[in-house]
Design a protein around this motif. Structure first.
Motif, PDB file in Angstrom:
ATOM      1  N   LEU A  35       1.055  -9.306 -14.073  1.00 55.28           N
ATOM      2  CA  LEU A  35       1.475  -8.651 -12.839  1.00 55.28           C
ATOM      3  C   LEU A  35       0.952  -7.213 -12.751  1.00 55.28           C
ATOM      4  O   LEU A  35       0.547  -6.767 -11.675  1.00 55.28           O
ATOM      5  N   ALA A  36       0.910  -6.508 -13.865  1.00 59.10           N
ATOM      6  CA  ALA A  36       0.408  -5.129 -13.859  1.00 59.10           C
ATOM      7  C   ALA A  36      -1.057  -5.078 -13.443  1.00 59.10           C
ATOM      8  O   ALA A  36      -1.487  -4.141 -12.769  1.00 59.10           O
ATOM      9  N   ALA A  37      -1.825  -6.080 -13.825  1.00 56.35           N
ATOM     10  CA  ALA A  37      -3.241  -6.115 -13.457  1.00 56.35           C
ATOM     11  C   ALA A  37      -3.451  -6.614 -12.032  1.00 56.35           C
ATOM     12  O   ALA A  37      -4.410  -6.229 -11.374  1.00 56.35           O
ATOM     13  N   GLU A  38      -2.570  -7.455 -11.533  1.00 55.40           N
ATOM     14  CA  GLU A  38      -2.746  -8.085 -10.226  1.00 55.40           C
ATOM     15  C   GLU A  38      -2.196  -7.264  -9.056  1.00 55.40           C
ATOM     16  O   GLU A  38      -2.749  -7.307  -7.961  1.00 55.40           O
ATOM     17  N   LEU A  39      -1.116  -6.538  -9.268  1.00 53.79           N
ATOM     18  CA  LEU A  39      -0.485  -5.808  -8.160  1.00 53.79           C
ATOM     19  C   LEU A  39      -1.364  -4.745  -7.495  1.00 53.79           C
ATOM     20  O   LEU A  39      -1.286  -4.583  -6.278  1.00 53.79           O
ATOM     21  N   PRO A  40      -2.205  -4.024  -8.238  1.00 63.68           N
ATOM     22  CA  PRO A  40      -3.035  -3.025  -7.544  1.00 63.68           C
ATOM     23  C   PRO A  40      -3.918  -3.626  -6.446  1.00 63.68           C
ATOM     24  O   PRO A  40      -4.015  -3.064  -5.353  1.00 63.68           O
ATOM     25  N   SER A  41      -4.558  -4.760  -6.693  1.00 62.64           N
ATOM     26  CA  SER A  41      -5.416  -5.341  -5.648  1.00 62.64           C
ATOM     27  C   SER A  41      -4.569  -5.873  -4.490  1.00 62.64           C
ATOM     28  O   SER A  41      -4.981  -5.780  -3.332  1.00 62.64           O
ATOM     29  N   LEU A  42      -3.377  -6.380  -4.779  1.00 68.60           N
ATOM     30  CA  LEU A  42      -2.492  -6.833  -3.701  1.00 68.60           C
ATOM     31  C   LEU A  42      -2.041  -5.644  -2.860  1.00 68.60           C
ATOM     32  O   LEU A  42      -2.103  -5.681  -1.630  1.00 68.60           O
ATOM     33  N   VAL A  65       6.891  -7.923 -16.497  1.00 68.01           N
ATOM     34  CA  VAL A  65       7.094  -7.277 -15.199  1.00 68.01           C
ATOM     35  C   VAL A  65       7.165  -5.766 -15.437  1.00 68.01           C
ATOM     36  O   VAL A  65       8.139  -5.263 -15.999  1.00 68.01           O
ATOM     37  N   PRO A  66       6.121  -5.042 -15.020  1.00 67.43           N
ATOM     38  CA  PRO A  66       6.136  -3.587 -15.208  1.00 67.43           C
ATOM     39  C   PRO A  66       7.137  -2.952 -14.253  1.00 67.43           C
ATOM     40  O   PRO A  66       7.451  -3.517 -13.208  1.00 67.43           O
ATOM     41  N   ARG A  67       7.646  -1.817 -14.597  1.00 65.23           N
ATOM     42  CA  ARG A  67       8.569  -1.115 -13.697  1.00 65.23           C
ATOM     43  C   ARG A  67       7.819  -0.355 -12.609  1.00 65.23           C
ATOM     44  O   ARG A  67       8.371  -0.080 -11.551  1.00 65.23           O
ATOM     45  N   LEU A  68       6.548  -0.011 -12.893  1.00 62.43           N
ATOM     46  CA  LEU A  68       5.764   0.789 -11.968  1.00 62.43           C
ATOM     47  C   LEU A  68       4.285   0.494 -12.176  1.00 62.43           C
ATOM     48  O   LEU A  68       3.833   0.355 -13.310  1.00 62.43           O
ATOM     49  N   VAL A  69       3.551   0.376 -11.072  1.00 63.27           N
ATOM     50  CA  VAL A  69       2.089   0.315 -11.135  1.00 63.27           C
ATOM     51  C   VAL A  69       1.559   1.320 -10.126  1.00 63.27           C
ATOM     52  O   VAL A  69       2.265   1.723  -9.195  1.00 63.27           O
TER      53      VAL A  69
END
Length: 159
Positions: A35-42, A65-69
């Motif tokens: 999720l930490a790697a995927e959320l920035p592009s989303l 599940v990171p708390r912050l990205v």
């Protein structure tokens, strides 16, 4: 941890604007369970709809599940719910109080099945929730898995 290309565009499908929906607003097909790697592009792909400030998931299908990205230098807070949120859904909240609920297509899904899931999730006439769509597109496990534990010929396992 699966490495993904952070500059790769997010694979998204949305219902047409202005159409009322009672369940989900579309679908997202991440490339990994990181999720930490995927959320920035989303988050970057959602910029045209609003600045995403929060995301929530059910942690069942994510490695962690990171708390912050960070998305383009801005913080995106991440939360999780086990009972309150469908395990196949992500909820995104924007700075301007908009909200989107998206089906999360499992990363390992065959591209033809993923396309069907994304089309159904983005259809304004399909009012099924994320879990309902996944269950409808996937045969019950006992009907597709042979005694050897492998999928029977002609079936694809998604989850």
């Amino acid at each position: 941890m699966t490495m993904t290309n952070p500059s790769a565009p997010a694979r998204l499908a949305f219902a047409p604007a202005g159409r009322n929906r009672s369940r989900i607003d579309g679908a997202w097909w991440p490339r990994s369970r990181d999720l930490a790697a995927e959320l920035p592009s989303l988050g970057l792909a959602m910029t045209g709809l609003g600045v995403i400030t929060r995301a929530t998931v059910n942690p069942r299908h994510w490695d962690s599940v990171p708390r912050l990205v960070r998305v383009s230098g801005r913080p995106l807070k991440v939360g999780w719910f086990t009972d309150e949120q469908d395990e196949h859904e992500i909820m995104l909240l924007s700075y301007h109080a908009a909200r989107w609920e998206l089906l999360v297509v499992p990363p390992e899904t065959d591209s033809a099945v993923a396309a069907q899931l994304m089309e159904a999730a983005a259809s304004p006439d399909d009012l099924r929730g994320a879990g309902e769509l996944i269950r409808a597109m996937v045969r019950p496990l006992e009907s597709v898995v042979g005694s050897n534990g492998r999928a029977k010929p002609g079936y694809r396992q998604l989850v």
